[in-house]
Design an enzyme around this catalytic site. Structure first.
Site, PDB file in Angstrom:
ATOM      1  N   LYS A 165     -19.874   2.099  14.067  1.00 12.34           N
ATOM      2  CA  LYS A 165     -19.021   3.235  14.431  1.00 12.34           C
ATOM      3  C   LYS A 165     -19.743   4.212  15.343  1.00 12.34           C
ATOM      4  O   LYS A 165     -19.139   4.818  16.221  1.00 12.34           O
ATOM      5  CB  LYS A 165     -18.541   3.970  13.176  1.00 12.34           C
TER       6      LYS A 165
ATOM      7  N   LYS B  32     -13.082  -8.262  13.560  1.00 15.38           N
ATOM      8  CA  LYS B  32     -12.094  -8.065  12.488  1.00 15.38           C
ATOM      9  C   LYS B  32     -10.875  -7.309  13.024  1.00 15.38           C
ATOM     10  O   LYS B  32     -10.985  -6.524  13.973  1.00 15.38           O
ATOM     11  CB  LYS B  32     -12.711  -7.361  11.281  1.00 15.38           C
TER      12      LYS B  32
ATOM     13  N   LYS C 145      -7.542  -0.988  12.766  1.00 18.67           N
ATOM     14  CA  LYS C 145      -6.623   0.037  13.271  1.00 18.67           C
ATOM     15  C   LYS C 145      -7.181   0.691  14.523  1.00 18.67           C
ATOM     16  O   LYS C 145      -6.437   1.283  15.304  1.00 18.67           O
ATOM     17  CB  LYS C 145      -6.408   1.183  12.267  1.00 18.67           C
TER      18      LYS C 145
HETATM   19  P1  TYM Z   1     -10.567   1.313   5.348  1.00 24.44           P
HETATM   20  O1  TYM Z   1      -9.574   2.432   5.315  1.00 24.44           O
HETATM   21  O2  TYM Z   1     -11.257   0.995   6.605  1.00 24.44           O
HETATM   22  O3  TYM Z   1      -9.855  -0.032   4.894  1.00 24.44           O
HETATM   23  C1  TYM Z   1      -9.129  -0.095   3.679  1.00 24.44           C
HETATM   24  C2  TYM Z   1      -9.307  -1.440   3.022  1.00 24.44           C
HETATM   25  O4  TYM Z   1      -8.863  -2.476   3.895  1.00 24.44           O
HETATM   26  C3  TYM Z   1      -9.872  -3.467   4.017  1.00 24.44           C
HETATM   27  N1  TYM Z   1      -9.792  -4.032   5.374  1.00 24.44           N
HETATM   28  C4  TYM Z   1      -9.690  -5.337   5.627  1.00 24.44           C
HETATM   29  N2  TYM Z   1      -9.611  -6.405   4.810  1.00 24.44           N
HETATM   30  C5  TYM Z   1      -9.496  -7.637   5.388  1.00 24.44           C
HETATM   31  N3  TYM Z   1      -9.459  -7.815   6.743  1.00 24.44           N
HETATM   32  C6  TYM Z   1      -9.522  -6.770   7.591  1.00 24.44           C
HETATM   33  N4  TYM Z   1      -9.462  -6.962   8.903  1.00 24.44           N
HETATM   34  C7  TYM Z   1      -9.651  -5.467   7.036  1.00 24.44           C
HETATM   35  N5  TYM Z   1      -9.741  -4.214   7.580  1.00 24.44           N
HETATM   36  C8  TYM Z   1      -9.837  -3.361   6.538  1.00 24.44           C
HETATM   37  C9  TYM Z   1     -11.188  -2.708   3.804  1.00 24.44           C
HETATM   38  O5  TYM Z   1     -12.207  -3.585   3.409  1.00 24.44           O
HETATM   39  C10 TYM Z   1     -10.791  -1.751   2.701  1.00 24.44           C
HETATM   40  O6  TYM Z   1     -10.856  -2.370   1.433  1.00 24.44           O
HETATM   41  N6  TYM Z   1     -14.675   3.053   3.161  1.00 24.44           N
HETATM   42  C11 TYM Z   1     -13.360   2.515   2.888  1.00 24.44           C
HETATM   43  C12 TYM Z   1     -12.476   3.457   2.121  1.00 24.44           C
HETATM   44  C13 TYM Z   1     -13.043   3.969   0.838  1.00 24.44           C
HETATM   45  C14 TYM Z   1     -13.210   3.222  -0.356  1.00 24.44           C
HETATM   46  C15 TYM Z   1     -13.733   4.159  -1.299  1.00 24.44           C
HETATM   47  C16 TYM Z   1     -12.962   1.900  -0.712  1.00 24.44           C
HETATM   48  C17 TYM Z   1     -13.469   5.229   0.603  1.00 24.44           C
HETATM   49  N7  TYM Z   1     -13.866   5.357  -0.686  1.00 24.44           N
HETATM   50  C18 TYM Z   1     -14.030   3.750  -2.600  1.00 24.44           C
HETATM   51  C19 TYM Z   1     -13.272   1.520  -2.025  1.00 24.44           C
HETATM   52  C20 TYM Z   1     -13.784   2.438  -2.958  1.00 24.44           C
HETATM   53  C21 TYM Z   1     -12.693   2.221   4.213  1.00 24.44           C
HETATM   54  O7  TYM Z   1     -13.051   2.734   5.235  1.00 24.44           O
HETATM   55  O8  TYM Z   1     -11.619   1.465   4.154  1.00 24.44           O
END
Ligand code: TYM
Length: 341
Positions: free
Chosen positions: A118, A202, A205
């Protein structure tokens, strides 16, 4: 209190930064929904504090927070069975994150690949919040003494860091069992859904190309067009999974089909092996539209009543606080903070 009757406590979060993609849905939210069917306590959080580690327009953030909540509900998360709330309404997340800023080591954060991705080359100019982002994520999970964390593959390193933080805290303060060692739960056919334009990246968004992803808000035409134009190779589909070796794009489409249909990749290839993409893509497009369209219709309906969404978030925040407050109070006591009022 509630803890005794549940065999597991599940926590996960999603950032309210733009449209949810098929990757978020298959890698995370669809699995959050399935986890409600067990005797587990399920807590799902819209992580608005994480979102502002990169610039967010305030009005847009408010809208995205409500839209993500609408998406959670439209996908099948049920406020009667899960706690649904946004992070900033439970201040203990930020409070515990501060403690963890003092537990995690610089060297640990320096190894985080998501930060490197990032921040890119412009490291000096990113927010300090982006750097300590994983500490806040550890706080999210450990504030509830969560035992299991369903995430996509890309979050594995952050959950591992959470385990390290828990272990160091317990060790430094001599409280061996205080914070649990949470398990990442990375299961299913689509733990890493790839870009439709490049099978090595991957689906995200934040990808500049909208053709690289399917958004939960896309209509049937957009979904069909994106799948029709998805990059593939000229060979027909193999009839066995081993034949997907070295064919990242083909593998991705098969995995998406498997995750949406609930079949294994083997079963998908048993049915579609030998077909050219000109036949497989329309079948995948139909399946995707059939899965996504009811979700986007429901989201639109829910967004018509923002007051109801806010009510659900408020109620969820109250439920979350009931668990979080005593755990934070105990943490402060362990650390040696005087609390005299
Ligand atoms: P975020 O908002 O980027 O994504 C949310 C969830 O979606 C999954 N994900 C994917 N899974 C499969 N293929 C993809 N292309 C893909 N893109 C995203 C992510 O792995 C995630 O599970 N840091 C986290 C948010 C967070 C969190 C937490 C998660 C904050 N606190 C505590 C678990 C526990 C994040 O940025 O997710």
């Amino acid at each position: 209190m509630t803890q005794a009757v549940h065999t597991r406590r599940i926590f996960s979060g999603v950032q309210p930064t733009g449209n949810l993609t098929l990757g978020n849905y298959l890698g995370a939210v669809k699995r959050f929904v399935e986890m409600q069917d067990h005797d587990w306590q399920t807590i799902y959080c819209v992580v608005d504090l994480h979102a502002i580690t990169v610039w967010q327009d305030p009005e847009q953030l408010r809208r995205a927070t409500r839209e993500l909540t609408a998406a959670f509900l439209a996908c099948g998360l049920d406020p009667a069975r899960s706690i649904l709330f946004n992070q900033s309404q439970v201040p203990e997340h930020a409070q515990l994150a501060w403690i963890f800023n003092c537990v995690a080591r610089l060297g640990w954060l320096n190894r985080m690949t998501q930060f490197k991705d990032k921040a890119g080359k412009d490291r000096e100019r990113v927010s300090t919040g982006l750097y300590v982002y994983p500490n806040l994520m550890a706080a999210d999970i450990l504030l509830y003494h969560a035992t299991h964390v369903p995430v996509g593959e890309d979050q594995k390193q952050h959950v591992e860091l959470t385990r390290d933080i828990a272990a160091k805290f317990n060790n430094d303060y001599g409280v061996p069992d205080f914070f649990p060692q949470p398990e990442p739960v990375i299961e299913g056919a689509a733990t890493r859904v790839m870009s439709l334009r490049d099978g090595t990246k991957k689906m995200s968004k934040s990808d500049p190309s909208d053709m690289s992803r399917i958004n939960l808000t896309d209509d049937a035409d957009a979904i069909s067009q994106k799948i029709r134009k998805a990059r593939t190779d000229p060979e027909p589909l193999p009839s066995e999974v081993a034949g997907l070796e070295g064919r990242a794009e083909a593998r991705n489409l098969v995995n998406i089909y498997a995750a949406l249909s609930g079949l294994s990749a083997e079963a998908v290839l048993a049915e579609h092996g030998g077909k050219p993409f000109s036949e497989f893509k329309p079948a995948l497009a139909d399946l995707t539209v059939a899965s996504i369209s009811p979700i986007s219709a429901k989201m639109r309906e829910l967004m018509g009543d923002v007051a109801e969404i806010d009510r659900i978030l408020g109620k969820g925040a109250e439920q979350a606080s009931e668990i979080a407050e005593p755990i934070l109070a105990k943490t402060y006591e362990i650390v040696g903070m005087v609390r005299s009022r």
